[in-house]
Scaffold this active site. Structure first.
Site, mmCIF file in Angstrom:
data_model
loop_
_atom_site.group_PDB
_atom_site.id
_atom_site.type_symbol
_atom_site.label_atom_id
_atom_site.label_comp_id
_atom_site.label_asym_id
_atom_site.label_seq_id
_atom_site.Cartn_x
_atom_site.Cartn_y
_atom_site.Cartn_z
ATOM 1 N N ASP A 67 0.813 -1.217 0.000
ATOM 2 C CA ASP A 67 0.000 0.000 0.000
ATOM 3 C C ASP A 67 0.848 1.269 0.000
ATOM 4 O O ASP A 67 2.069 1.216 0.198
ATOM 5 C CB ASP A 67 -0.971 0.003 1.198
ATOM 6 C CG ASP A 67 -0.300 -0.422 2.511
ATOM 7 O OD1 ASP A 67 0.928 -0.362 2.599
ATOM 8 O OD2 ASP A 67 -1.020 -0.809 3.441
ATOM 9 N N ASN A 136 -7.891 -2.566 13.825
ATOM 10 C CA ASN A 136 -9.295 -2.823 13.460
ATOM 11 C C ASN A 136 -9.430 -4.010 12.500
ATOM 12 O O ASN A 136 -10.460 -4.197 11.874
ATOM 13 C CB ASN A 136 -9.919 -1.571 12.838
ATOM 14 C CG ASN A 136 -9.242 -1.167 11.533
ATOM 15 O OD1 ASN A 136 -8.291 -1.814 11.104
ATOM 16 N ND2 ASN A 136 -9.731 -0.106 10.913
ATOM 17 N N HIS A 138 -7.512 -4.494 9.792
ATOM 18 C CA HIS A 138 -7.133 -4.281 8.389
ATOM 19 C C HIS A 138 -5.846 -5.012 8.047
ATOM 20 O O HIS A 138 -4.987 -5.231 8.899
ATOM 21 C CB HIS A 138 -7.104 -2.790 8.007
ATOM 22 C CG HIS A 138 -5.980 -1.967 8.533
ATOM 23 N ND1 HIS A 138 -6.170 -0.720 9.082
ATOM 24 C CD2 HIS A 138 -4.643 -2.185 8.574
ATOM 25 C CE1 HIS A 138 -5.001 -0.216 9.424
ATOM 26 N NE2 HIS A 138 -4.064 -1.083 9.137
ATOM 27 N N GLU A 143 -9.783 -1.657 4.912
ATOM 28 C CA GLU A 143 -10.495 -1.336 6.138
ATOM 29 C C GLU A 143 -11.759 -2.199 6.280
ATOM 30 O O GLU A 143 -12.217 -2.793 5.295
ATOM 31 C CB GLU A 143 -10.882 0.150 6.120
ATOM 32 C CG GLU A 143 -9.701 1.110 6.017
ATOM 33 C CD GLU A 143 -8.943 1.274 7.344
ATOM 34 O OE1 GLU A 143 -8.950 0.346 8.173
ATOM 35 O OE2 GLU A 143 -8.324 2.341 7.534
HETATM 36 N N1 LIG Z 1 -1.015 0.007 6.216
HETATM 37 C C1 LIG Z 1 -0.295 -0.459 7.356
HETATM 38 C C2 LIG Z 1 -0.409 -1.943 7.407
HETATM 39 O O1 LIG Z 1 0.219 -2.526 6.274
HETATM 40 C C3 LIG Z 1 0.219 -2.395 8.708
HETATM 41 O O2 LIG Z 1 0.384 -3.779 8.719
HETATM 42 C C4 LIG Z 1 -0.697 -2.016 9.862
HETATM 43 C C5 LIG Z 1 -0.116 -2.284 11.240
HETATM 44 O O3 LIG Z 1 0.842 -1.342 11.577
HETATM 45 P P1 LIG Z 1 1.918 -1.562 12.724
HETATM 46 O O4 LIG Z 1 2.800 -2.649 12.242
HETATM 47 O O5 LIG Z 1 2.647 -0.254 12.812
HETATM 48 O O6 LIG Z 1 1.170 -1.923 13.939
HETATM 49 O O7 LIG Z 1 -1.153 -0.703 9.720
HETATM 50 C C6 LIG Z 1 -0.675 0.167 8.707
HETATM 51 O O8 LIG Z 1 -1.682 1.096 8.621
#
Ligand SMILES: N[C@@H]1[C@@H](O)[C@H](O)[C@@H](COP(=O)(O)O)O[C@@H]1O
Length: 243
Positions: A67, A136, A138, A143
């Site tokens: 992404d 959440n 995702h 989302e």
């Molecule tokens: N778009 C990214 C995801 O690809 C990631 O896996 C997730 C968890 O983030 P973190 O690893 O900082 O907890 O949220 C972000 O928003």
């Protein structure tokens, strides 16, 4: 889904590195799906060290990131493109043209999404997709409510996601409200998926992913339907479960 329980964040990162290394060494022209966020940073450090020690080369490896924020150019330190350059690409021998991140500053975002899908199709299949887990539920930036049939698309970010990611930005209002993300069907097309989970704040979403119902309201639940998912989770993230 196989769950590998490890002691802590470092052990999670090391284990993920050893699996990726194995695939990169043994596959011809390996294709990796990569994630951003805090979770895979340790994995990237391990991969860089392994490369520096001469144990592995990425010159035949192609990568596709999950992404990117809409509106942030690769030169913007908050873009995922910048993150990938700093935390992995510039330290290893992967050719620039094989390291793909969606272009969040494209004029025509829908055409960028189609182009990204085409680039992946040209490579046939992602061999190993790395995923993190959003609070959440995702995965990528899919989302809650995203269709299980989605391909790469533009998504409106949830307020909760913007808040969770605000720690990386100077001000909370700087967090973009849209992103390009691989779709859930795109992710499910990967041959193998490695989900990394660390920390107590992920305990509840991880429990729901493993034992909740499969529903578009909790996107990560789709992983229950994939044939080859390995979850590398540390003790803190498994605190709600008896594993
Ligand atoms: N778009 C990214 C995801 O690809 C990631 O896996 C997730 C968890 O983030 P973190 O690893 O900082 O907890 O949220 C972000 O928003």
């Amino acid at each position: 889904m196989e769950v590998i329980k490890v002691k802590n964040y470092d052990a999670m990162s090391e284990k993920a590195c050893s699996i990726i290394m194995n695939r990169v060494i043994n596959l011809d022209n390996p294709v990796l799906g990569l994630a951003t966020g805090s979770t895979p940073e340790g994995l990237y450090e391990y991969l860089i060290n392994t490369y520096k020690e001469g144990e592995i080369s990425f010159k035949d490896t192609a990568t596709f990131n999950l992404d990117e924020y809409v509106g942030l150019a690769p030169s913007n330190p908050n873009s995922y493109h910048y993150y990938m350059n700093e935390k992995l690409f510039k330290h290893i021998d992967i050719p620039d043209k094989l390291a793909h991140v969606p272009n969040g500053s494209a004029q025509d975002l829908d055409s960028e999404c189609r182009h990204y899908e085409q680039l992946m199709r040209d490579r046939k299949q992602i061999d190993v997709q790395i995923l993190g887990l959003g609070l959440n539920g995702h995965i990528g930036f899919n989302e809650p409510g995203t269709s299980f049939e989605s391909r790469t698309h533009v998504i409106d970010l949830d307020e909760t996601t913007r808040k969770a990611n605000a720690r990386f930005f100077d001000a909370p209002e700087d967090v973009p409200n849209k992103a390009i993300t691989m779709g859930l069907e795109t992710i499910m097309d990967s041959k193998e998926i490695i989900l990394l989970v660390s920390g107590a704040r992920k305990a509840e979403p991880l429990a729901r992913l493993l034992h909740g119902e499969v529903s578009e309201e909790f996107p990560a639940s789709i992983l229950q339907n994939h044939k080859d998912v390995v979850i590398i989770a540390d003790e803190a993230s498994l605190s709600e479960l008896e594993i």
